[in-house]
Design an enzyme around this catalytic site. Structure first.
Site, PDB file in Angstrom:
ATOM      1  N   THR A  24       4.656   5.807   5.794  1.00 28.87           N
ATOM      2  CA  THR A  24       3.631   6.656   6.259  1.00 28.87           C
ATOM      3  C   THR A  24       3.978   7.358   7.719  1.00 28.87           C
ATOM      4  OG1 THR A  24       1.857   5.493   5.243  1.00 28.87           O
ATOM      5  CG2 THR A  24       1.083   6.817   6.888  1.00 28.87           C
ATOM      6  N   SER A  71       7.011   2.030   1.310  1.00 31.17           N
ATOM      7  CA  SER A  71       7.301   0.788   1.234  1.00 31.17           C
ATOM      8  C   SER A  71       6.673  -0.165   0.126  1.00 31.17           C
ATOM      9  CB  SER A  71       7.365  -0.012   2.770  1.00 31.17           C
ATOM     10  OG  SER A  71       5.807  -0.232   2.881  1.00 31.17           O
ATOM     11  N   THR A 104       3.802   0.248   6.061  1.00 36.04           N
ATOM     12  CA  THR A 104       3.166  -0.858   6.421  1.00 36.04           C
ATOM     13  C   THR A 104       2.718  -1.793   5.360  1.00 36.04           C
ATOM     14  OG1 THR A 104       0.983   0.377   6.318  1.00 36.04           O
ATOM     15  CG2 THR A 104       2.064   0.182   8.449  1.00 36.04           C
ATOM     16  N   ASP A 105       3.059  -1.385   4.151  1.00 36.10           N
ATOM     17  CA  ASP A 105       2.326  -2.170   2.934  1.00 36.10           C
ATOM     18  C   ASP A 105       3.350  -3.375   2.873  1.00 36.10           C
ATOM     19  OD1 ASP A 105       0.433  -0.318   2.225  1.00 36.10           O
ATOM     20  OD2 ASP A 105       1.448   0.251   0.381  1.00 36.10           O
TER      21      ASP A 105
END
Length: 358
Positions: A24, A71, A104-105
């Site tokens: 992101t 990710s 961040t996932d």
């Protein structure tokens, strides 16, 4: 990697290498409102230009493109690539630290994979963003600046891999994404007592060798109340070498799943089973007796995930299986089953070394 001493690296004019993987932090928004990662070269260049404009003059940064994707698409092959890249970056004694920009996932899994291998004193910081690069209140630039400043600061040496996001700084082990959209995206599941009170050997032991995640299948199985063993059995049939079972409470499993684990312990000693918890905070422990209780599971060789949650427990289990398998590369093919059982037994013995705050 040989340990690099402070005499071999300069902190007077620190050089930080930024390894970019997409996410992101460099994503854009379509006219329809969808956030899309990938094909982010212009956004990356703009981000680095903005960073250099606000960095103190004595800090030098360079960038290295590693991946360019959301990710959520990352898996074991991407963990291997990021671990190899960071090791290669730190092979240069002129580098003071590394920053990895990451979606961040799945950042918590990559952070764990890196930290298990990171015995070098120089900092490695992972950062990302919850808002895309073209958002009017994008959080990526501030997060990247914080990560670079942290990686350039000598006070960060010997702390291992750090997650830097939303003004929070967290050690990698036990970290997990706790909110889908909040800029403070991560929290760390750890005991109430501070890290500095822990014996050094329990803080962050690193692996004895290089794990190869892509060659080792470990599956996570959700075990909600009343569930049966269908998912567990499917993972075993698919060739899983390890299973992380996400139970309730302190790592307790439904009766039908517990029965399947008991059969697995008898029939497949080559498969390592770890009990984790769906509860956000606290430790998974072998506390409760009875069918499916943690104490009964431990008696059958099931390991507790401790303060790790299922994602990081999966990374740790895959790493230990991979490193342990490496000791058996010369084993005869006819005794592979016995060799796998021996490797699994060694992993069970080794687990307590890496069990967070054992």
């Amino acid at each position: 990697m040989d340990r690099v001493t402070s005499a071999q690296t300069s902190t007077d004019t620190p050089h930080i290498v930024i390894c970019t993987t997409g996410g992101t932090i460099t994503a854009s928004t379509t006219p329809e409102g969808a956030v899309v990662a990938g094909d982010s070269d212009p956004a990356t260049a703009a981000m680095l230009d903005e960073l250099r404009a606000v960095l103190p003059g004595e800090i030098r940064v360079s960038a290295r493109a590693v991946l360019d994707a959301d990710s959520s698409t990352f898996g074991t092959a991407e963990w291997d690539l990021v671990v190899d890249t960071v090791a290669d970056v730190l092979a240069d004694p002129g580098v003071s630290g590394a920053v990895v920009t990451h979606g961040t996932d799945t950042l918590e899994e990559t952070a764990m994979a890196l930290d298990l291998h990171h015995s070098d004193p120089r900092p490695v910081a992972l950062t990302g963003a919850q808002r895309p690069a073209d958002h009017p209140e994008a959080d990526g630039p501030a997060n990247l600046l914080d990560a670079v400043l942290l990686a350039a600061d000598p006070v960060s040496r010997d702390l291992g891999v750090l997650v830097v996001l939303g003004r929070a700084i967290l050690q990698a082990r036990g970290v997990r994404k706790w909110h889908t959209t909040d800029p403070v995206a991560f929290a760390r599941n750890s005991p109430d007592h501070p890290v500095e009170d822990l014996p050094p050997e329990l803080e962050r032991p690193t692996l004895a060798g290089r794990a190869r995640f892509a060659g080792t299948r470990v599956d996570v199985v959700a075990c909600p109340p009343g569930s049966d063993a269908a998912a567990l059995n499917a993972c075993v049939a698919a060739g899983a070498r390890g299973l992380v079972l996400e139970g309730s409470g302190s790592g307790n499993l439904p009766p039908l799943v517990a029965d399947a684990v008991a059969r697995l312990a008898e029939d497949r000693p080559d498969i390592v089973v770890v009990a984790s918890s769906r509860v956000p905070r606290g430790e998974a422990t072998a506390t409760y007796g009875g069918r499916g209780g943690g104490a009964e599971l431990a008696a059958r060789g099931v390991l507790s995930a401790g303060y790790l949650r299922s994602g990081q427990a999966r990374v740790l289990l895959a790493a230990l299986l991979s490193v342990t398998d490496g000791a058996d590369d010369d084993a005869d093919a006819d005794v592979n089953v016995d060799a796998d059982a021996d490797a699994a037994a060694r992993v069970r013995r080794e687990w307590s070394r890496y069990h967070l705050y054992n």
